[in-house]
Design a protein around this motif. Structure first.
Motif, short mmCIF file in Angstrom:
data_model
loop_
_atom_site.label_atom_id
_atom_site.label_comp_id
_atom_site.label_asym_id
_atom_site.label_seq_id
_atom_site.Cartn_x
_atom_site.Cartn_y
_atom_site.Cartn_z
N ASP A 11 -0.89 4.60 -2.96
CA ASP A 11 -1.33 5.92 -2.49
C ASP A 11 -0.45 6.94 -3.13
OD1 ASP A 11 0.72 5.62 -0.57
OD2 ASP A 11 -0.32 6.33 1.08
N SER A 41 0.86 -1.32 -0.06
CA SER A 41 -0.05 -0.09 0.08
C SER A 41 0.78 1.25 0.03
CB SER A 41 -0.78 0.00 1.21
OG SER A 41 -0.34 -0.07 2.28
N ASP A 57 0.29 9.74 -5.57
CA ASP A 57 -0.37 10.40 -6.28
C ASP A 57 0.44 11.60 -7.08
OD1 ASP A 57 -2.39 11.40 -8.22
OD2 ASP A 57 -3.45 12.73 -6.50
#
Length: 185
Positions: A67, A63, A69
């Protein structure tokens, strides 16, 4: 689950992740984890059932890649920045935990295959690496695993200026990100 149980579970996972990352599977006891988390060993066993199940639950996950971006042109520096920020904040380092996750696993071959696939799939998705052998994703995972391990376990780069290190090592990682992008054009 009650809020207290969820909070205790999170504390146990945080402690387990950090301790397993520092000492490996064999170097940590359930009592060590319980003490660090401020709970009883009985609660650890009640929530997780065994040290092996706790190890599996506390292992690093991909993970940390899902995340992100940021533009592709900033990916190398961002990955490096995050490793250094986790070091500064005393947080567990998933990249440094990868070797322990595999080597110290009760089932190393299965752990190797499963961990490799999870990280490569996540990185290939992030990079849009469509090469048959996911060569760019493989290289970036290797670079970040080595960097995480070197920074946390070996204390490499101590004394370097934070921003200089982000720029220096980030450029090394970024070269692979850019090379992957070139295969798509």
């Amino acid at each position: 689950m009650s809020a207290a149980v969820v909070s205790s579970r999170d504390a146990i996972l945080d402690s387990a992740g950090r301790l397993f990352g520092e000492r490996g599977y064999r170097g940590v006891t359930v009592r060590d984890i319980a003490s660090d988390a401020g709970v009883s060993a009985a609660l650890v066993m009640k929530l997780f059932g065994s040290k092996e199940k706790l190890f599996a639950a506390a292992k690093p996950d991909e993970s940390l890649l899902s995340d992100l971006d940021v533009p592709a042109s900033e990916l190398g520096a961002t990955l490096v920045f995050r490793v250094l920020m986790r070091r500064e904040r005393g947080l567990k380092e998933p990249w440094a935990m990868l070797p322990f996750t595999i080597q110290d696993s009760p089932t190393p071959d299965a752990a190797r295959a499963e961990t490799r696939e999870r990280y490569l799939a996540a990185m290939a998705t992030l990079l849009k690496d469509a090469t048959p052998d996911r060569r760019y994703a493989s290289t970036v995972v290797a670079l970040m695993t080595g960097f995480g391990e070197a920074v946390r376990t070996l204390g490499m780069f101590d004394g370097w200026d934070f921003d200089d290190l982000v720029a220096h090592y980030g450029a090394i990682v970024q070269a692979q990100v850019d090379a992957c992008g070139e295969t798509r054009t």
